[in-house]
Design an enzyme around this catalytic site. Structure first.
Site, short mmCIF file in Angstrom:
data_model
loop_
_atom_site.label_atom_id
_atom_site.label_comp_id
_atom_site.label_asym_id
_atom_site.label_seq_id
_atom_site.Cartn_x
_atom_site.Cartn_y
_atom_site.Cartn_z
N TYR A 162 28.64 56.85 75.98
CA TYR A 162 29.73 57.79 75.71
C TYR A 162 29.53 58.49 74.38
CZ TYR A 162 34.52 59.36 74.78
OH TYR A 162 35.63 60.10 74.48
N ALA A 164 26.80 58.95 72.64
CA ALA A 164 25.65 59.86 72.66
C ALA A 164 25.98 61.16 73.37
CB ALA A 164 24.46 59.17 73.33
#
Length: 255
Positions: A162, A164
């Protein structure tokens, strides 16, 4: 349509008229932050299109928002659905809120979930923007607000995929601000901290509340608090702001 405006005697337009005549598209607008944002935009006079995957919940949200709103069922991970959404609607304001937020340690991460998260959070958003911007250019301007996250710039165990994906969106925002600025299109991020929504509670459980208690303000946010920040960046009040990230995280990025 440049959104630089002048207010008589230095006053802002009334809350029911500031966005009159404008159309806003809010992805993931059937619940949580998206629904709160749609409600705020409707209150300011905009016509609002909300999207979501669940037809029943979408219809309920549309009814709650009133006659100024319409619902479009679309999965942002589906390129064909994103293409139809862009072809059929021409917003002045685009709020990219739809997202998947899996909670998993890196060593336990499912590869399909990894791909689905990036398909929704990055690819779908990217190509919706790419298809929407030409219309904004033709109209003379517009505003795009991407909803990212505190964890795009802060390490949190279990949030690798999430975080990234949201960090990717924050970099896209900076690039788009430079690309689209000459066409009077502003692009900004709102990065919420832990927020109390049904979706987050279902995925993260008590961890979300624990993150909230660890913030300098000591609590999670209400979706309406995030919606106010999104509204500000979408509105003419932010007419000289582009390429930035507004952290609405209770001080989370300060520690």
């Amino acid at each position: 349509m440049s959104d630089v405006v002048s207010y008589p005697d230095g006053d802002h337009a009334g809350p029911m008229s500031e966005l009159a005549g404008r159309t806003a598209l809010v992805t993931g607008g059937t619940a949580g932050i998206g629904f709160a944002t749609a409600h705020r935009l409707v209150h300011a006079g905009a016509s609002v299109i909300i999207t979501g995957r669940n037809l029943e919940r979408g219809q309920q949200a549309r009814e709650a928002l009133g006659p100024a709103a319409q619902f479009v069922a679309v999965d942002m991970a589906d390129p064909a659905g994103v293409g139809r959404l862009a072809r059929n609607h021409e917003p002045d304001i685009l709020v990219n809120n739809a997202a998947r937020f899996p909670a998993s340690l890196t060593v336990d991460q499912d590869e399909n979930e990894f791909g689905h998260t990036f398909a929704t959070n990055v690819r779908g958003l990217y190509f919706l923007v790419a298809a929407t911007v030409p219309t904004m250019i033709h109209r003379g301007g517009g505003s795009i607000v991407n909803v990212t996250s505190m964890v795009a710039s802060k390490g949190v165990p279990g949030a690798s995929v999430y975080s990234a994906s949201k960090a990717a969106v924050e970099q896209l925002t900076r690039t788009w601000a430079v690309e689209f600025g000459p066409h009077h299109i502003r692009v900004n991020n709102v990065a919420p901290g832990p927020t109390t929504t049904e979706g987050v509670a279902a995925e993260w459980g008590d961890t979300n509340e624990e993150l909230g208690r660890a913030l300098p303000l000591g609590r999670t946010a209400d979706p309406a608090e995030i919606a106010e920040a999104i509204y500000f960046l979408a509105s003419p009040r932010a007419s000289f702001i582009t390429g930035t990230t507004l952290h609405v995280d209770g001080g989370g990025t300060a520690v």
